[in-house]
Design an enzyme around this catalytic site. Structure first.
Site, mmCIF file in Angstrom:
data_model
loop_
_atom_site.group_PDB
_atom_site.id
_atom_site.type_symbol
_atom_site.label_atom_id
_atom_site.label_comp_id
_atom_site.label_asym_id
_atom_site.label_seq_id
_atom_site.Cartn_x
_atom_site.Cartn_y
_atom_site.Cartn_z
ATOM 1 N N LYS A 284 0.831 -1.211 0.000
ATOM 2 C CA LYS A 284 0.000 0.000 0.000
ATOM 3 C C LYS A 284 0.867 1.263 0.000
ATOM 4 O O LYS A 284 0.678 2.138 -0.828
ATOM 5 C CB LYS A 284 -0.900 0.051 1.249
ATOM 6 C CG LYS A 284 -1.878 -1.081 1.384
ATOM 7 C CD LYS A 284 -2.731 -0.927 2.641
ATOM 8 C CE LYS A 284 -1.956 -1.028 3.938
ATOM 9 N NZ LYS A 284 -1.352 -2.343 4.210
ATOM 10 N N ARG B 138 -9.806 0.624 8.472
ATOM 11 C CA ARG B 138 -9.352 -0.730 8.781
ATOM 12 C C ARG B 138 -10.377 -1.518 9.573
ATOM 13 O O ARG B 138 -10.120 -2.668 9.922
ATOM 14 C CB ARG B 138 -8.071 -0.649 9.603
ATOM 15 C CG ARG B 138 -6.793 -0.794 8.801
ATOM 16 C CD ARG B 138 -5.619 -0.478 9.719
ATOM 17 N NE ARG B 138 -4.451 -1.201 9.363
ATOM 18 C CZ ARG B 138 -3.370 -0.653 8.802
ATOM 19 N NH1 ARG B 138 -3.349 0.616 8.487
ATOM 20 N NH2 ARG B 138 -2.321 -1.388 8.558
ATOM 21 N N ARG C 286 11.508 -5.126 5.318
ATOM 22 C CA ARG C 286 11.165 -3.723 5.037
ATOM 23 C C ARG C 286 12.095 -2.763 5.790
ATOM 24 O O ARG C 286 12.432 -2.981 6.936
ATOM 25 C CB ARG C 286 9.716 -3.455 5.452
ATOM 26 C CG ARG C 286 9.334 -1.985 5.380
ATOM 27 C CD ARG C 286 7.867 -1.757 5.289
ATOM 28 N NE ARG C 286 7.123 -2.137 6.483
ATOM 29 C CZ ARG C 286 5.795 -2.076 6.571
ATOM 30 N NH1 ARG C 286 5.070 -1.686 5.535
ATOM 31 N NH2 ARG C 286 5.197 -2.436 7.675
#
Ligand code: ADP
Ligand code: ADP
Ligand code: ZN
Length: 218
Positions: A13, A88, A127
């Site tokens: 995202k 969410r 990440r």
């Protein structure tokens, strides 16, 4: 264009939002990024949010909805916005509808990128994020040109404290129970568009861009 970007943690995202925001000249609003900034600044809200974030849980709806409403009320959002990681929960999705109505704006599309769990774990544990500008990298899949240095601003790259294997597993469980139901919510409204996020970053970007281009021309 007012766009919602959804998907499990690690689906891409943030990566796609960065590129799409540039391509379509939209402000990129990431609730996760807003919370990380609040944590960095040491505000009360940041302290509260950190308790939930570190465990892989969701920050309570009333806090999230409050900061999103405040942000969406700023003048740069009237022409369009790219919401990354919000809503969410179903409660957040319903609250967002009310905020949009109040602000006389409407959602044009709810775009979701999907990737299977095993790959999400690989992505999240590798990440790296820029401490200064928030740009996202991956040690293997999307490395910076110079190790641990941001390509955009030369900031230092770091590993998020919630990108550990245990927290990631908890976040995936929460995604499946709390966030997945909002896909149905947007399908019913005819706003949902799903994309395969398992392909290379630029291919996913090309697909989503083509779709948004069509929406924009409508
Ligand atoms: P990821 O991109 O890995 O899914 P984010 O950076 O979007 O993570 O969010 C990091 C954390 O911030 C989440 O795990 C959650 O604790 C909190 N958070 C972000 N957005 C929301 C939201 N809409 N509702 C509740 N909590 C949120
Ligand atoms: P999210 O915001 O959904 O949590 P990110 O955009 O932060 O996801 O991406 C998670 C990790 O996966 C980052 O390290 C990013 O560089 C990497 N990544 C994103 N998209 C892809 C892709 N299509 N292929 C391989 N790695 C990707
Ligand atoms: Zn940077």
């Amino acid at each position: 264009m007012h766009i919602i970007l959804m998907g499990p943690p690690g689906a891409g995202k943030g990566t796609q939002a960065e590129k799409l925001a540039k391509e379509f000249a939209l402000p990129h609003i990431s609730t996760g990024e807003m919370f990380r900034n609040a944590v960095k600044e040491g505000t009360e809200m940041g302290k509260k949010a950190k308790e939930y974030m570190d465990k892989g849980g969701l920050v309570p709806d009333e806090i999230v909805v409050g900061i999103v409403k405040e942000r969406l009320s700023k003048p740069d959002c009237t022409g369009g916005v790219l919401l990354d990681g919000f809503p969410r929960t179903l409660e957040q999705a319903e609250a967002l509808d009310e905020v949009f109505e109040e602000l006389k704006m409407k959602i044009d599309a709810a775009v979701s990128v999907d990737v299977e769990a095993e790959e999400l774990i690989n992505r999240l544990t590798g990440r790296r994020v820029c401490r200064n500008c928030g740009a996202t990298y991956h040690m293997k899949f999307n490395p910076s040109k110079v190790r641990n240095i941001c390509d955009h601003c030369s900031g230092e790259l770091y590993q998020r404290s919630d990108d550990t294997i245990d927290t990631v597993k908890e976040r995936l469980i929460i995604y499946n129970s709390q966030t997945l139901p909002i896909i149905e919510y947007y399908k019913r409204k005819g706003l949902f568009a799903g994309f395969d996020g398992s392909r290379p970053i630029n291919e996913v970007f090309t697909d989503i861009s083509a779709y948004l281009q069509k929406i924009q021309e409508k």
